[in-house]
Enzyme design. Structure first.
Site, PDB file in Angstrom:
ATOM      1  N   HIS A  79       0.796  -1.232   0.000  1.00  0.00           N
ATOM      2  CA  HIS A  79       0.000   0.000   0.000  1.00  0.00           C
ATOM      3  C   HIS A  79       0.825   1.276   0.000  1.00  0.00           C
ATOM      4  O   HIS A  79       0.286   2.359  -0.149  1.00  0.00           O
ATOM      5  CB  HIS A  79      -0.965   0.014   1.194  1.00  0.00           C
ATOM      6  CG  HIS A  79      -0.290   0.323   2.497  1.00  0.00           C
ATOM      7  ND1 HIS A  79       0.440  -0.604   3.184  1.00  0.00           N
ATOM      8  CD2 HIS A  79      -0.219   1.467   3.223  1.00  0.00           C
ATOM      9  CE1 HIS A  79       0.939  -0.061   4.281  1.00  0.00           C
ATOM     10  NE2 HIS A  79       0.555   1.202   4.338  1.00  0.00           N
TER      11      HIS A  79
HETATM   12  C1  UD1 Z   1      -2.395   5.204   5.887  1.00  0.00           C
HETATM   13  C2  UD1 Z   1      -1.167   5.772   6.589  1.00  0.00           C
HETATM   14  C3  UD1 Z   1      -0.080   4.722   6.619  1.00  0.00           C
HETATM   15  C4  UD1 Z   1      -0.578   3.405   7.190  1.00  0.00           C
HETATM   16  C5  UD1 Z   1      -1.818   2.977   6.430  1.00  0.00           C
HETATM   17  C6  UD1 Z   1      -2.406   1.713   7.009  1.00  0.00           C
HETATM   18  C7  UD1 Z   1      -0.758   8.192   6.301  1.00  0.00           C
HETATM   19  C8  UD1 Z   1       0.031   9.194   5.586  1.00  0.00           C
HETATM   20  N1  UD1 Z   1      -0.629   6.913   5.864  1.00  0.00           N
HETATM   21  O1  UD1 Z   1      -2.005   4.928   4.553  1.00  0.00           O
HETATM   22  O2  UD1 Z   1       0.973   5.181   7.437  1.00  0.00           O
HETATM   23  O3  UD1 Z   1       0.433   2.435   7.054  1.00  0.00           O
HETATM   24  O4  UD1 Z   1      -2.803   4.008   6.528  1.00  0.00           O
HETATM   25  O5  UD1 Z   1      -3.365   1.144   6.159  1.00  0.00           O
HETATM   26  O6  UD1 Z   1      -1.456   8.516   7.231  1.00  0.00           O
HETATM   27  N2  UD1 Z   1      -9.075   4.559   0.861  1.00  0.00           N
HETATM   28  C9  UD1 Z   1     -10.285   3.939   0.677  1.00  0.00           C
HETATM   29  N3  UD1 Z   1     -11.003   3.563   1.795  1.00  0.00           N
HETATM   30  C10 UD1 Z   1     -10.553   3.788   3.047  1.00  0.00           C
HETATM   31  C11 UD1 Z   1      -9.323   4.433   3.215  1.00  0.00           C
HETATM   32  C12 UD1 Z   1      -8.581   4.810   2.117  1.00  0.00           C
HETATM   33  O7  UD1 Z   1     -10.729   3.710  -0.433  1.00  0.00           O
HETATM   34  O8  UD1 Z   1     -11.251   3.418   4.008  1.00  0.00           O
HETATM   35  C13 UD1 Z   1      -8.278   4.925  -0.335  1.00  0.00           C
HETATM   36  C14 UD1 Z   1      -8.480   6.340  -0.779  1.00  0.00           C
HETATM   37  O9  UD1 Z   1      -8.403   6.376  -2.165  1.00  0.00           O
HETATM   38  C15 UD1 Z   1      -7.278   7.064  -0.196  1.00  0.00           C
HETATM   39  C16 UD1 Z   1      -6.205   5.984  -0.264  1.00  0.00           C
HETATM   40  O10 UD1 Z   1      -6.894   4.764  -0.024  1.00  0.00           O
HETATM   41  O11 UD1 Z   1      -6.936   8.203  -0.900  1.00  0.00           O
HETATM   42  C17 UD1 Z   1      -5.106   6.144   0.739  1.00  0.00           C
HETATM   43  O12 UD1 Z   1      -5.642   6.270   2.063  1.00  0.00           O
HETATM   44  P1  UD1 Z   1      -4.830   7.100   3.171  1.00  0.00           P
HETATM   45  O13 UD1 Z   1      -5.499   6.997   4.476  1.00  0.00           O
HETATM   46  O14 UD1 Z   1      -4.509   8.460   2.651  1.00  0.00           O
HETATM   47  O15 UD1 Z   1      -3.433   6.363   3.249  1.00  0.00           O
HETATM   48  P2  UD1 Z   1      -3.075   4.815   3.409  1.00  0.00           P
HETATM   49  O16 UD1 Z   1      -2.284   4.401   2.222  1.00  0.00           O
HETATM   50  O17 UD1 Z   1      -4.222   3.974   3.807  1.00  0.00           O
END
Ligand code: UD1
Length: 355
Positions: free
Chosen positions: A203
């Site tokens: 991820h």
């Molecule tokens: C976040 C944390 C990372 C952690 C990870 C655990 C930051 C910068 N990153 O990364 O440190 O290791 O969580 O999983 O805080 N999305 C969905 N559904 C959700 C959540 C996210 O579809 O419930 C998608 C969205 O398109 C979003 C992308 O995933 O833009 C990334 O989500 P985000 O929370 O920004 O970062 P993670 O990669 O999950």
């Protein structure tokens, strides 16, 4: 003592579970604030349900956005929450945007902040998490470190006086869940049942957001002889679709992210793990399943030193790394004894008394 936990992303819900238990057992008041960083049912709700955590008291519902917008929305939401709740401690977990937002909002309001999982460093300044960690440690009044290595980093940054070695709360929850799921079916798709398999998760933006890199990692996994079950984070699915990369190729099987007990059970049944997640590296080590990490560095250096984790930043070398001989057995316990959450509660109480 009133403790306010700020959580928002998947690994933080896992760390919250033992903390919620230990805070309740000690008879303290606990307010849970969910920022809404993760919001899909299988990225959030299932963790509360399966780990027996009560529903959040406050939900900021910030959702996904650019780093600035997402962190800013959390900061704006936290002001009112802290004004109303006035806790003795704000407890923040790990290294996500929810961590740094929780810490920053609290220090601005002169509310003491404790950082759980303090002192980890990748020294990779491209990682948003590295900035989140460093900023949170330096803002915090109390740095709760999981390992000796983390204590060393904190000391080198002049934070020794505010730091306490407590152990790793993920060990608390992992050991409990491991014992609860032992004997349950592994939950494999029919196509993999009865065959040796590996589990993979990916991820990190460095791996998912560059089309050439993502293509070569997927090709590397798909070309392995032993099948791999890839538990696809929403970002991975989205980027692969954007770049026209099929995840279902070669020996690769794709599934959705799992609940914590399901993941633990699956890793216990696997012959190996391939990941870029910090938590999964440690879970594999604690379950003594060999791990290969698709990154140039790791914060959990003990797993590498003990031979149970190998860094394979170049996907062309994946096959050699995953097919290495089984590491030597070890009874080393660098991540604590499974009683860290109680030590955290004691440390909070002691530090509050000393203020
Ligand atoms: C976040 C944390 C990372 C952690 C990870 C655990 C930051 C910068 N990153 O990364 O440190 O290791 O969580 O999983 O805080 N999305 C969905 N559904 C959700 C959540 C996210 O579809 O419930 C998608 C969205 O398109 C979003 C992308 O995933 O833009 C990334 O989500 P985000 O929370 O920004 O970062 P993670 O990669 O999950």
């Amino acid at each position: 003592m009133k403790i306010l936990s700020v959580v928002g992303a998947r690994p933080q819900f896992v760390k919250l579970a033992p903390m919620a238990g230990a805070i309740a057992a000690a008879g303290h008041e606990h307010v849970i604030v969910h920022t809404g960083q993760h919001y899909d049912v299988n990225m959030s709700e299932v963790f509360f349900r399966d780990l027996g955590i009560s529903a959040p008291d406050v939900h900021l519902s910030v959702g996904s956005a650019s780093h600035g917008r997402q962190t800013g929305a959390m900061l704006a939401g936290m002001d009112q929450v802290l004004e109303e709740r006035r806790p003795d401690w704000v407890l923040v977990y790990g290294d996500t945007n929810s961590t740094v937002a929780g810490a920053l909002s609290a220090v601005k309001m002169h509310i003491p902040v404790a950082h759980l999982e303090a002192g980890l460093r990748s020294f990779n300044r491209r990682m948003p998490e590295e900035h989140n960690r460093v900023l949170t440690d330096h803002a915090a009044d109390l740095c709760l470190a999981p390992t000796e290595v983390a204590m060393g980093h904190l000391a080198r940054e002049g934070l020794a006086e505010r730091s306490v070695l407590v152990g790793d709360v993920m060990t608390d929850v992992l050991l409990k869940v491991r014992d609860a799921v032992r004997g349950l079916p592994a939950g494999l798709p029919a196509s993999l049942d009865g065959r040796p398999f590996r589990v993979a998760t990916l991820h990190r933006p460095d791996n998912t957001d560059d089309p050439d890199r993502l293509r070569s990692i997927i090709a590397g996994l798909a070309g392995l002889e032993t099948p791999t079950l890839l538990l696809a984070h929403p970002r991975l699915r989205a980027r692969a679709a954007d770049f026209g990369i099929s995840l279902e190729q070669g020996t690769l099987h794709v599934g959705d992210p799992l609940s914590y007990p399901q993941l633990v059970r699956l890793v216990m049944a696997a012959s190996g793990v391939v990941t870029d997640s910090g938590g999964v590296q440690k879970e594999a080590f604690l379950l003594r399943v060999p791990c290969t990490t698709v990154r140039t560095e790791t914060e959990w250096t003990e797993t590498v030193e003990l031979g149970w984790n190998v860094l394979a930043p170049d996907p062309r070398h994946l096959s050699g790394a995953v097919n290495r001989p089984t590491p030597p057995a070890t009874d080393a316990a660098p991540y604590g004894d499974g009683r860290t959450a109680h030590r955290v509660v004691d440390a909070l109480q002691q530090a509050l008394g000393a203020r």
